[in-house]
Scaffold this motif. Sequence first.
Motif, short mmCIF file in Angstrom:
data_model
loop_
_atom_site.label_atom_id
_atom_site.label_comp_id
_atom_site.label_asym_id
_atom_site.label_seq_id
_atom_site.Cartn_x
_atom_site.Cartn_y
_atom_site.Cartn_z
N ARG A 497 0.83 -1.21 0.00
CA ARG A 497 0.00 0.00 0.00
C ARG A 497 0.87 1.25 0.00
O ARG A 497 0.49 2.29 -0.54
CB ARG A 497 -0.92 0.00 1.22
N LEU A 498 2.06 1.15 0.62
CA LEU A 498 2.97 2.29 0.65
C LEU A 498 3.58 2.57 -0.71
O LEU A 498 3.88 3.74 -1.03
CB LEU A 498 4.08 2.04 1.67
N ARG A 499 3.73 1.58 -1.54
CA ARG A 499 4.39 1.76 -2.84
C ARG A 499 3.62 2.69 -3.77
O ARG A 499 4.19 3.27 -4.69
CB ARG A 499 4.58 0.40 -3.52
N MET A 500 2.31 2.86 -3.54
CA MET A 500 1.53 3.74 -4.42
C MET A 500 1.97 5.19 -4.30
O MET A 500 1.86 5.98 -5.24
CB MET A 500 0.04 3.61 -4.09
N LEU A 501 2.45 5.57 -3.12
CA LEU A 501 2.99 6.92 -2.94
C LEU A 501 4.00 6.85 -1.80
O LEU A 501 3.63 6.66 -0.64
CB LEU A 501 1.89 7.93 -2.60
N ALA A 502 5.27 6.98 -2.15
CA ALA A 502 6.34 6.90 -1.16
C ALA A 502 7.26 8.10 -1.31
O ALA A 502 8.27 8.06 -2.02
CB ALA A 502 7.13 5.60 -1.34
N PRO A 503 6.93 9.23 -0.68
CA PRO A 503 7.81 10.41 -0.76
C PRO A 503 9.16 10.14 -0.11
O PRO A 503 9.26 9.42 0.89
CB PRO A 503 7.03 11.47 0.02
N VAL A 504 10.18 10.71 -0.68
CA VAL A 504 11.53 10.51 -0.15
C VAL A 504 11.62 11.05 1.27
O VAL A 504 12.31 10.47 2.12
CB VAL A 504 12.56 11.19 -1.07
N ASP A 505 10.92 12.15 1.55
CA ASP A 505 10.97 12.73 2.89
C ASP A 505 10.37 11.82 3.95
O ASP A 505 10.61 12.02 5.15
CB ASP A 505 10.23 14.08 2.91
N ALA A 506 9.56 10.85 3.51
CA ALA A 506 8.91 9.97 4.48
C ALA A 506 9.75 8.76 4.85
O ALA A 506 9.32 7.95 5.68
CB ALA A 506 7.56 9.50 3.92
N LEU A 507 10.94 8.61 4.26
CA LEU A 507 11.75 7.42 4.50
C LEU A 507 12.07 7.26 5.98
O LEU A 507 11.89 6.19 6.57
CB LEU A 507 13.04 7.48 3.67
N SER A 508 12.56 8.32 6.60
CA SER A 508 12.95 8.22 8.01
C SER A 508 11.76 7.86 8.88
O SER A 508 11.86 7.02 9.79
CB SER A 508 13.57 9.54 8.47
N GLY A 509 10.63 8.48 8.64
CA GLY A 509 9.45 8.19 9.44
C GLY A 509 8.96 6.77 9.26
O GLY A 509 8.53 6.11 10.22
N ILE A 510 8.99 6.28 8.01
CA ILE A 510 8.56 4.90 7.74
C ILE A 510 9.49 3.91 8.43
O ILE A 510 9.05 2.94 9.08
CB ILE A 510 8.50 4.65 6.24
N VAL A 511 10.79 4.14 8.29
CA VAL A 511 11.76 3.24 8.92
C VAL A 511 11.61 3.27 10.43
O VAL A 511 11.66 2.22 11.10
CB VAL A 511 13.19 3.63 8.49
N GLU A 512 11.42 4.45 10.98
CA GLU A 512 11.27 4.56 12.43
C GLU A 512 10.04 3.81 12.91
O GLU A 512 10.10 3.06 13.91
CB GLU A 512 11.19 6.02 12.85
N GLY A 513 8.90 4.00 12.22
CA GLY A 513 7.69 3.30 12.62
C GLY A 513 7.83 1.79 12.51
O GLY A 513 7.37 1.05 13.38
N THR A 514 8.47 1.33 11.43
CA THR A 514 8.67 -0.10 11.26
C THR A 514 9.58 -0.67 12.34
O THR A 514 9.29 -1.73 12.94
CB THR A 514 9.26 -0.38 9.87
N GLU A 515 10.68 0.02 12.59
CA GLU A 515 11.63 -0.50 13.58
C GLU A 515 11.05 -0.46 14.99
O GLU A 515 11.34 -1.34 15.81
CB GLU A 515 12.92 0.32 13.52
#
Length: 610
Positions: A497-515
Amino acid sequence: MTTAVSTFSELSSLPDVLSDSLLASSPSNLDFLAELPTNALSDLLSTPTALTTQSHTLTSSLTALTHTSYPTFLSLHHTSTALLTSLSSFDTSLNSLINAALPALDDAARVFREKTGPEVIEGRQKARTVLEQHDKLCDLLDVPVLIDTCVRNGLYAEALSLAAHASSALSSLVAQTRKSLGDNEEAKQGLPLQLADSLQAEITSSLHSMQLILLNTLHEPARKLPAFWKAVQFLRRMKAMHEDELALVFISARMGCLRDTLDGIERDAGILSNAGSLEFKFPVGSTVEEREREIDREADDVARFLKKYIDIWREGAYDLVTQYTTIFLDRSHAGARIAPPADQDAEASSYIIRQTLPSTLLELLLPTLRSYLERAYPHLAPLATQLAYCSSALARVGMDFRALLSPLISRSVISGFARDVRFGVEHEWSGVLAKHVTSRPKPSAPSVWLVVTPNNVPAFKTLALSPSNASHSPPQVLTAFPPLAKMLNAYIRALNRLRMLAPVDALSGIVEGTEECLANAGHGLLQYAKDWRGGDAKEIQILQAAGAAYTRVLVPWLQRAIVEGVFSASLKDRQSAADGAEDPDAGEEGERKLSFIVREWESWLGSTGI
């Protein structure tokens, strides 16, 4: 002969003889006597007989007339008597009028002239003035009605022309009236001036109604630039307010229409805007797929609402900016401007309006995006495209706000992904732990729920992520551990679901939430492993294998899948940047927490002989 002469002499002296007689009193008798001497003898001889005969005839006629017309004679007598009496009375009355009444009337007239004459003269002068201005007054009395008719029919130019004509005519009328009255101050406050004031008040009232109609035109949502331009031009001609005030009124009116339209869209959508609406209440025992369908249904409604909201805002904002620019900034179309008061700087006021207009318009859009955009996840891709087009369209009129959109979209993506992880991964993992560990008096054995077959546990050397393993291909070894496999599937659904829109600025937030989520799951599993007191070597082997699969397969693959698979970044560069930081605790909280859990797992695995 002597006798004849004698007779002639006697005849010649007959008028003289008869001059003293009553017969000489009538001119006709005298004429007859004068003719007798000239008549012939025969005529003279026959005259007595003729006269006698005529006398008898007249006597008979009078006698007959007296007998036949005696009533007439009686009436004539009475009438003559009455006439004589009336003439006598008239003579008496005429003498009384001449001698008494006329002097009294003359005295009364003199007294009236002395006491009430000035008031009568003033009234006549006023009446004469009104009569002299009658035609002009008749025309002026029709002007208020004509102005009202023109205003009701939208003939504003004609209404202003009539008002200007009436004002000029009234001014001329007042000037003429005052000039004719001279120094009479009391007369100057009379009817003509009062009438002028009354007419001017009616005209002012009609123009005030026209001004209200023109101002109301600015608040009508269906109007376009020509109607607004026309209304503003008439307001300028009326000098209702100076230019900056008129611009503020126009902007406020159009902003109010746009706000009402947007509020109507939000009201019709029936979507709650409070943060509590993000919390879903799912039925007990619902699967991950059912929860995702419920979230997607809600997200689809929000996305449709935002799409319509953004379209309406873009059209309204673009129209407002272009209309303001055309009417108030374009010198070729601005018309007659009204200067502000002397203590105000026109350029400064216009600059303030131009500077605050974009931010005021954005206040209608950005708060709504902050409230709803994250709830539209995972349907953010079309909304991001729509917002980019909206920003590009408004950039043509100097209102580019793309820099404000990137943080909103990135935050919405991070929040949506975190929601998917929370409702998917954490809900799934907490359900597994509750079933086998936390809600039981004695936790289930690892062989019961951690592996598919207790006798077919993968070798420890296979529980490591190969560098050649693709970031989009899940490691098959995790299928031997059903809880980890379910967790991985939930992560994969969230990443898809994330692949439909994955802004570069959201990388840190996504990684943080996953970890952070991985750390919570690893902490629960580690606590279970440490608390296990079974003493069976096989159970300890299963715990070791599950721990190795978590720390050496699941965690590294998810990190690679997010960084390289979704964002096409380099995991090594990211790890190098994190390792190069001077402060080891400078990373994100989730990353530090996961690193701590992984070290704890490795320490436990080392203490158990792996």
